[in-house]
Scaffold this active site. Structure first.
Site, short mmCIF file in Angstrom:
data_model
loop_
_atom_site.label_atom_id
_atom_site.label_comp_id
_atom_site.label_asym_id
_atom_site.label_seq_id
_atom_site.Cartn_x
_atom_site.Cartn_y
_atom_site.Cartn_z
N TYR A 1 51.86 31.10 -10.88
CA TYR A 1 52.59 30.17 -11.73
C TYR A 1 51.86 28.86 -12.01
CZ TYR A 1 56.41 33.37 -10.89
OH TYR A 1 57.17 34.50 -10.84
N PRO B 1 62.04 33.88 -17.05
CA PRO B 1 62.94 34.98 -17.41
C PRO B 1 64.34 34.47 -17.73
CG PRO B 1 62.69 34.86 -15.03
CD PRO B 1 61.87 33.75 -15.60
#
Ligand code: COA
Length: 629
Positions: free
Chosen positions: A97, A110
């Site tokens: 990330y 998401p």
């Protein structure tokens, strides 16, 4: 028994923390070097040309030679594992990330798409939002009291206690953009004042909604009152400020730069501080258009529809953004670095379970109490900032056009049927994805399937490399229509291989985190880029053209996310007893992919595997359908 609460040591009897302190979870093991290298070669052989593979084999042999560099790195990694709670945690977080410079919407964050809500009047959406906020506050109280029930593993190797750490970041963390790497800020100590506000986004404006006023937590009626005031304030056109939230949808380096421009003004610094310390965002979205299919709702959750719709009504750095659309299009978008989808589902289900099916429980009327009005966050925007917003809006618009998503509810059968065939439903669905992809594209590719590592301290995920050689043999045979006995034999072999890999991964023995650990140790030791990690095969192994994840729910909703490479697919699935929800994404800009085509091949694959199973098991599908669990 001792319990940690808000950074202080207090006594509590039945808490997660006390049990956690007394029986710490095991540490993530470091796999054996030779095992990982052998598995790596096995995973890659059929994905490479013969020439590529021969080269890789030599590189791997040299790397793993006795007394070689691999052994040195392995010993350093083992040393590290003795000194930290989880040897891969930081490496993984950065790699997965924080180092990623791509924009968060679609590429990283998401979304969970809630069931379509039927709001009859504008106030209904605010009642829904008030209920959501009130549920989130209740959930936060459980987190603060550390009394969430401990999760136990289900499915493969069921029964083990799971790490609960991710839950405690749901409402307390923030992803701060950086020029080269972002930072995951977590408010863990009592040094930072506890946030007592949420941010409500409405018409691209941001409002501070204090949830504690005069030492009292607002109830649902109060929340509704405050939300009504926010909507009125947002409607006041004279007061409207530019859609600053769009900056958070930009690439991470670009957003870090824009943020430092914003920070030059004290008004902006104060507004940023309020957002960065809030519990969560609630985005009150305008209606987005007439047709609201599952696919359309998934798109809107992932990118908000760009500037002309609700694209600016977001703040992507905050882990939890609840979306409440005036048209009933609702869900939650999450910044992924703080926790996994499974934790998001648990929290969201808690909020939804008491609302779905019992709208009468929703608050009816606003309160009459005199509450101070929520505050609009102010921004001082120079021409430079206006330009940055326009540039971010253009990029988001391109993303909106580019996203090709297809949500498909496969109703022919679900995991009940698969269990009846004595196969792991997850392994079976992974094979169907392999078959679908092979039929569409005629080749196997590096595939990622997330496997939970929550059996270990600070456990996040590793990768199940689902494109196994056995899966390849099976999909080839299915495509070449070999005889059914042979195909069934290959199906069983492929299911066994997939299930074994799953067990390896969830017990910390998969290869991806291990290779990452070795690579990062080499980097820390300033060894330069090693052949092993420069090799084309290693690059191919990390190009996840198929990025998959099982996100099951017990409430009617589904998860979706974007592809992780420009020419790939994101494939999220939610297996239910009698159906499976697939959410397949790709980019229109890639000439190699098409989500609708992939879904078509996947559905055909699922039907073919069912027919094969029924034919060889001699069972009738109609009869099987009746036995669901
Ligand atoms: N015969 C009959 N039933 C079987 C079976 C077989 N051979 N093999 C498994 N089953 C049953 C299991 O007992 C389980 O039953 P349950 O529904 O009563 O719990 C069910 O089928 C599902 O098991 P399975 O399909 O094998 O998978 P799983 O639930 O163990 O899931 C993973 C596998 C990899 C998805 C899971 O371990 C995991 O890691 N999940 C997290 C993924 C994640 O992090 N996603 C979010 C990323 S953001």
């Amino acid at each position: 028994m001792p319990n940690l609460e808000k950074g202080k040591l207090v006594m509590r009897s039945e808490s997660f923390s006390s049990r956690h302190v007394l029986q710490a979870l095991p540490k993530l093991p470091v796999p054996n070097l030779k095992d990982t290298l052998d598995r790596y070669l096995r995973c890659m052989k059929h994905l490479l040309t013969e020439e590529q593979f021969n080269k890789t084999q030599n590189i791997v042999m040299q790397f793993g030679a006795p007394g070689g560099v691999g052994e040195l790195l392995q010993s350093k990694l083992t040393e590290r594992s003795e000194n930290v709670a989880n040897w891969v945690y930081d490496y993984w977080l950065n790699d997965m990330y924080l180092n990623n410079r791509l924009a968060l919407p679609v590429n990283s964050s998401p979304a969970m798409v809630f069931p379509q809500q039927n709001f009859m009047a504008p106030i209904d959406s605010l009642r829904f939002a008030a209920h959501l906020i009130s549920g989130a506050l209740e959930y936060k109280t459980h987190l603060d009291d550390r009394d969430l029930p401990v999760d136990y593993a289900r499915g493969q190797l069921a029964g083990t206690r799971l790490c609960m750490e991710q839950y405690y970041r749901l409402f307390t963390s923030y992803r701060l953009p950086g020029p080269e790497r972002d930072t995951l800020v977590a408010q863990e100590s009592s040094v930072m004042p506890e946030p007592e506000h949420i941010i409500v986004a409405c018409k691209n404006q941001f409002f501070v909604l204090d949830v504690m006023i005069n030492f009292r937590q607002l109830n649902q009626r109060d929340l509704l009152t405050q939300l009504e005031k926010i909507v009125k304030m947002a409607d006041n056109e004279e007061e409207q400020l530019p859609p600053i939230g769009l900056l958070t949808s930009d690439g991470r380096t670009e957003w870090a730069e824009s943020r430092s421009v914003l920070m030059r003004e004290s008004t902006n610094r104060d507004s940023l501080d309020m957002i960065e310390r809030c519990l969560c965002l609630v985005c009150l979205d305008d209606a987005s258009g007439p047709e609201l299919s599952d696919t359309k709702r998934a798109m809107l959750m992932l990118h908000g529809g760009g500037l002309t719709k609700n694209g600016g009504n977001r703040w992507y750095d905050k882990p939890m953004q609840f979306i409440v659309g005036a048209d009933g299009c609702c869900g939650v978008v999450c910044e992924h670095s703080a926790f996994e989808g499974i934790v998001l589902v648990q929290c969201t289900e808690y909020l939804l379970k008491c609302m779905i099916g019992s709208p009468s429980k929703l608050v009816r009327a606003a309160s009459v109490s005199e509450l101070p009005a929520p505050r609009r966050l102010r921004w001082k925007c120079t021409p430079e900032i206006h330009k940055l917003i326009t540039s971010a809006a253009d990029k988001l618009q391109r993303m909106v056009k580019n996203l090709d998503i297809n949500v498909h509810k496969f109703h022919d059968y679900g995991k009940g049927f698969i269990k009846k065939q004595k196969m792991s439903p997850d392994a079976y669905i992974q094979l169907a994805l392999q078959l679908g992809f092979y039929r569409c594209h005629g080749r196997p590719v590096s595939t990622y399937e997330s496997a939970s590592l929550r059996r270990f301290q600070q456990g996040r995920v590793d990768n199940i490399r689902s494109a196994t050689p056995e899966a390849f043999a099976f999909v080839k045979a299915m495509t070449e229509r070999k005889n059914s006995t042979k195909m069934m034999e290959l199906l069983k072999g492929a299911i066994t291989a997939q299930t074994s890999y799953t067990r390896l991964a969830i017990t910390g023995m998969a290869i991806d985190n291990h290779l990452l650990g070795l690579r990062e140790i080499a980097h820390e030791m300033k060894m330069g880029k090693l052949e092993m990690f420069k090799d084309e095969a290693y690059l191919i192994s990390n190009q996840f053209i198929l990025s998959t994840s099982q996100v099951p729910t017990t409430v009617e909703m589904f998860c979706c996310y974007g592809p992780v490479v420009p020419n790939g697919y994101g494939a999220c699935y939610n297996p239910q007893s009698d159906h499976i929800i697939f959410s397949v994404s790709s980019f229109h800009e890639s000439e190699q992919t098409c989500s609708a085509e992939f879904v078509k091949c996947l559905v055909q694959g699922l039907r073919d595997v069912r027919d094969l199973s029924c034919q060889t098991n001699g069972s009738l599908f109609i009869a099987d359908q009746q036995v669901l669990e």
